[in-house]
Design a protein around this motif. Structure first.
Motif, PDB file in Angstrom:
ATOM      1  N   ILE A   1      38.906  38.578 -22.355  1.00  0.00           N
ATOM      2  CA  ILE A   1      39.399  38.214 -21.019  1.00  0.00           C
ATOM      3  C   ILE A   1      38.272  38.400 -20.006  1.00  0.00           C
ATOM      4  N   ALA A   2      37.598  39.558 -20.104  1.00  0.00           N
ATOM      5  CA  ALA A   2      36.518  39.852 -19.156  1.00  0.00           C
ATOM      6  C   ALA A   2      35.403  38.816 -19.265  1.00  0.00           C
ATOM      7  N   LEU A   3      34.994  38.497 -20.512  1.00  0.00           N
ATOM      8  CA  LEU A   3      33.922  37.516 -20.710  1.00  0.00           C
ATOM      9  C   LEU A   3      34.333  36.134 -20.203  1.00  0.00           C
ATOM     10  N   SER A   4      35.572  35.790 -20.515  1.00  0.00           N
ATOM     11  CA  SER A   4      36.065  34.471 -20.147  1.00  0.00           C
ATOM     12  C   SER A   4      36.110  34.296 -18.627  1.00  0.00           C
TER      13      SER A   4
ATOM     14  N   PHE B   1      34.741  41.594 -14.240  1.00  0.00           N
ATOM     15  CA  PHE B   1      35.381  42.908 -14.274  1.00  0.00           C
ATOM     16  C   PHE B   1      34.352  43.931 -14.755  1.00  0.00           C
ATOM     17  N   GLN B   2      34.122  44.931 -13.954  1.00  0.00           N
ATOM     18  CA  GLN B   2      33.168  45.991 -14.327  1.00  0.00           C
ATOM     19  C   GLN B   2      33.878  47.340 -14.331  1.00  0.00           C
ATOM     20  N   HIS B   3      33.266  48.299 -15.020  1.00  0.00           N
ATOM     21  CA  HIS B   3      33.721  49.701 -14.995  1.00  0.00           C
ATOM     22  C   HIS B   3      35.193  49.860 -15.365  1.00  0.00           C
ATOM     23  N   GLY B   4      35.620  49.074 -16.310  1.00  0.00           N
ATOM     24  CA  GLY B   4      36.973  49.251 -16.826  1.00  0.00           C
ATOM     25  C   GLY B   4      38.083  48.895 -15.864  1.00  0.00           C
ATOM     26  N   THR B   5      37.770  48.153 -14.808  1.00  0.00           N
ATOM     27  CA  THR B   5      38.824  47.799 -13.846  1.00  0.00           C
ATOM     28  C   THR B   5      39.845  46.836 -14.450  1.00  0.00           C
ATOM     29  N   LEU B   6      39.473  46.238 -15.575  1.00  0.00           N
ATOM     30  CA  LEU B   6      40.394  45.299 -16.212  1.00  0.00           C
ATOM     31  C   LEU B   6      41.640  46.008 -16.756  1.00  0.00           C
TER      32      LEU B   6
ATOM     33  N   PRO C   1      36.143  52.835 -18.154  1.00  0.00           N
ATOM     34  CA  PRO C   1      36.706  53.001 -16.811  1.00  0.00           C
ATOM     35  C   PRO C   1      35.954  54.033 -15.976  1.00  0.00           C
ATOM     36  N   ASP C   2      35.732  53.686 -14.712  1.00  0.00           N
ATOM     37  CA  ASP C   2      35.124  54.647 -13.782  1.00  0.00           C
ATOM     38  C   ASP C   2      36.248  55.468 -13.126  1.00  0.00           C
ATOM     39  N   ASP C   3      35.875  56.274 -12.141  1.00  0.00           N
ATOM     40  CA  ASP C   3      36.866  57.177 -11.546  1.00  0.00           C
ATOM     41  C   ASP C   3      38.044  56.426 -10.928  1.00  0.00           C
ATOM     42  N   GLN C   4      37.725  55.309 -10.252  1.00  0.00           N
ATOM     43  CA  GLN C   4      38.795  54.550  -9.599  1.00  0.00           C
ATOM     44  C   GLN C   4      39.751  53.964 -10.634  1.00  0.00           C
ATOM     45  N   ALA C   5      39.152  53.403 -11.705  1.00  0.00           N
ATOM     46  CA  ALA C   5      39.998  52.826 -12.753  1.00  0.00           C
ATOM     47  C   ALA C   5      40.835  53.905 -13.429  1.00  0.00           C
TER      48      ALA C   5
ATOM     49  N   MET D   1      36.142  45.049  -9.856  1.00  0.00           N
ATOM     50  CA  MET D   1      35.764  43.660  -9.919  1.00  0.00           C
ATOM     51  C   MET D   1      34.652  43.380  -8.941  1.00  0.00           C
ATOM     52  N   THR D   2      33.715  42.573  -9.358  1.00  0.00           N
ATOM     53  CA  THR D   2      32.609  42.238  -8.475  1.00  0.00           C
ATOM     54  C   THR D   2      32.938  40.968  -7.708  1.00  0.00           C
TER      55      THR D   2
END
Lengths: 140, 297
Positions: free
Chosen positions: A60-63, A74-79, B59-63, A1-2
Motif C-alpha cells: 500500500i505504501a509503495l503503491s 507514508f513514513q515512520h509507520g504512519t500507515l 512507527p515513530d512516537d506519533q504513530a 505522511m509526507t
C-alpha cells in the motif's frame, strides 16, 4: 505522511456546509466531528489503493508513493494507525497468512468502497472551493 | 556492542495488550523485510534498502501514540483522553487500600477482638490494605492499558504472595496471643486446686467465668460456660481475619490468572520473535556493504 506543511494543519468540518444541511441543535452544532484534512486524504489514499485489490501494508505504501509520483508517501509507520482505524470502522478487512512468519493482507469492504466514493466527492468539492479561492476563480 | 532490534523500542513503548503488540511487530517486521527486498530489487544496496524500509515502516512516537489510542481498552482510552490515566491509578489504588483497611478494622473491632494487642491488629490492617492496593494496581493496569508487563507482573505477584504469608502469620500470631492471655491465668489454680483443697471443688479464679452464685432456690442456676469456648472464639476470629485476607489476596489474583496466562503466551511469542530475529539482525543492521562497495574501510 509526507506532504505540504500547511495543508495537514488545516481543519475542515467533516460533512461541512457543502455536504448537506448543518445540524440543527446547538449541541450538535458545537460537537460537529472535525477531522484534519491530511487524515482524510490518508484514508482515501489507502482506500483507493485497496480498491484495486488486496495488498500488504508495504505494498500500500509503495503503491501510494508510485501512483502519486512521490507527492504522497507514508513514513515512520504512519500507515499502521490508518489501516487499523479503517479496519476497526469496518472499511477494511485483514487476514493473516503464514505460520512461522505471519503476514497481514488488507481487503476493501463494501463499506470501504462506499466511503471511498463519498470521500472522493467530498474532497473534490473542498479542493474546488480551495483552488477557487486561491486562484480567484470563485465558483458560483 | 549488541544491536537492539529496531522493533524493540516499539514493543517496549507501546502500552497495549500483548497480543496487539505481537500482531503489530509481526506485521511491521514482515513489511520491513518485504519492502527491503523490493527496494533492493529496484537497485538500492542492502543497507540502503534496509534503512529506507525501516524509516518507512517502523512507527515513530506519533504513530505509536495513535496506535495506543486505537488499541488501548475503552476505559484507558477514555481516561487517556481526559488526561486521567496516572491519577486514575493513584486514586484507584488509594481507594482500594483505604476501603480494605477500614473494613478490616471494623470487622476486627466489631467482632470483639479488642483484647488482641494493637501490635497485631494494626499490622494486620496494614497488610490487608496493602493486599488490596497491590491487587487493585494490577487490575487498574489491565483495565487502563490492557497490559501488565512480565517484570511488573512478577513483582506484583511476589508482593502479593509475601502479603498473603504475612496475613496468615499475623492472624496466627494474634490467635496465639489471645490464647496465651486467656489460658495462662487458668493454669495455676487448675493444677494447684486438687492438692490444696482436698474434697472440695477447685476454686475458679478466671476473670472470665463467674462462679455459681448462692441465691433463691427458684432462680435457675447459671449455665456454666467453660472459658475455653470464648477464648477459642476470639482466637478463631483473629486467625480467621488473617486467613480471610490471605484468601482474598489469593483468589483476587486467581481471578486475574486466565487473563494473565493468555498474556503470558503472547509475551513468550514476543520473546521468541526477538530471539529468532537476532541472527537476521546481525546480518542486516551493519552498514559495511555500502562502505565495501565504495571501497571505504
Amino acid at each position: 505522511m509526507t506532504w505540504g506543511r500547511t495543508i495537514p494543519d488545516a481543519v475542515l468540518m467533516h460533512g461541512g456546509p457543502a455536504a448537506g444541511p448543518r445540524p440543527t441543535s446547538q449541541r450538535d452544532d458545537t460537537i460537529v466531528q472535525q477531522i484534519t484534512l491530511s487524515k482524510r486524504i490518508n484514508e482515501l489514499l489507502v482506500l483507493a489503493v485497496l480498491d484495486h485489490g488486496p495488498a500488504h501494508g508495504y505494498q500500500i505504501a509503495l503503491s501510494v508513493e508510485e501512483r502519486t509520483g512521490g507527492a504522497f508517501s507514508f513514513q515512520h509507520g504512519t500507515l499502521y494507525p490508518i489501516l487499523h482505524r479503517l479496519e476497526a470502522e469496518g472499511q477494511l478487512r485483514s487476514q493473516w497468512h503464514g505460520e512461522r512468519r505471519r503476514r497481514k493482507t488488507y481487503h476493501l469492504t463494501p463499506a470501504g468502497r462506499a466511503e471511498l466514493a463519498a470521500g472522493a466527492d467530498e474532497l473534490e468539492r473542498k479542493f474546488r472551493a480551495l483552488f477557487g479561492l486561491i486562484r480567484g476563480t470563485h465558483a458560483a | 556492542m549488541p544491536h537492539d532490534h529496531p522493533l524493540k523500542r516499539v514493543e517496549r513503548e507501546l502500552k497495549v495488550p500483548p497480543q496487539r503488540r505481537l500482531d503489530l511487530i509481526e506485521e511491521v517486521d514482515a513489511d520491513v523485510r518485504a519492502l527491503q527486498v523490493e527496494l533492493e530489487r529496484r537497485g538500492k544496496t542492502p543497507s540502503q534498502a534496509r534503512r529506507a524500509a525501516l524509516r518507512q515502516a517502523v512507527p515513530d512516537d506519533q504513530a505509536l501514540a495513535d496506535l495506543e489510542a486505537r488499541h488501548a481498552p475503552r476505559l484507558g482510552r477514555w481516561a487517556g483522553a481526559a488526561g486521567w490515566v496516572d491519577r486514575a491509578v493513584v486514586l484507584g489504588v488509594a481507594l482500594a487500600a483505604t476501603s480494605a483497611g477500614f473494613i478490616a478494622v471494623i470487622a476486627m473491632y466489631g467482632s470483639g477482638v479488642p483484647d488482641v494487642p494493637a501490635f497485631v491488629i494494626w499490622p494486620l490492617t496494614v497488610v490487608i490494605a496493602a493486599l488490596a492496593a497491590n491487587l487493585s494496581r494490577a487490575v487498574i493496569q489491565l483495565l487502563l492499558h490492557g497490559d501488565l508487563r512480565p517484570r511488573q507482573r512478577r513483582l506484583l505477584w511476589a508482593r502479593q504472595a509475601g502479603l498473603v504469608v504475612a496475613a496468615v502469620t499475623l492472624g496466627a500470631l494474634g490467635a496465639a496471643w489471645v490464647g496465651r492471655v486467656t489460658f495462662a491465668p487458668l493454669e495455676p489454680p487448675m493444677i494447684a486446686a486438687p492438692e490444696s483443697t482436698v474434697g472440695e471443688p477447685p476454686v475458679r479464679e478466671s476473670p472470665m467465668v463467674e462462679p455459681p452464685r448462692q441465691g433463691s432456690p427458684f432462680e435457675q442456676p447459671p449455665v456454666w460456660e467453660p472459658p475455653v469456648w470464648e477464648a477459642v472464639g476470639r482466637m478463631a476470629t483473629v486467625a480467621g481475619t488473617g486467613l480471610a485476607a490471605a484468601v482474598f489476596g489469593l483468589f483476587g489474583w486467581l481471578a486475574l490468572t486466565p487473563r494473565l496466562l493468555t498474556d503470558e503466551e503472547a509475551e513468550h511469542r514476543i520473546a521468541r520473535f526477538f530471539a529468532q530475529a537476532r541472527p537476521h539482525l546481525a546480518l542486516a543492521s551493519e552498514t559495511s556493504p555500502d562502505h565495501q562497495r565504495k571501497g571505504e574501510p
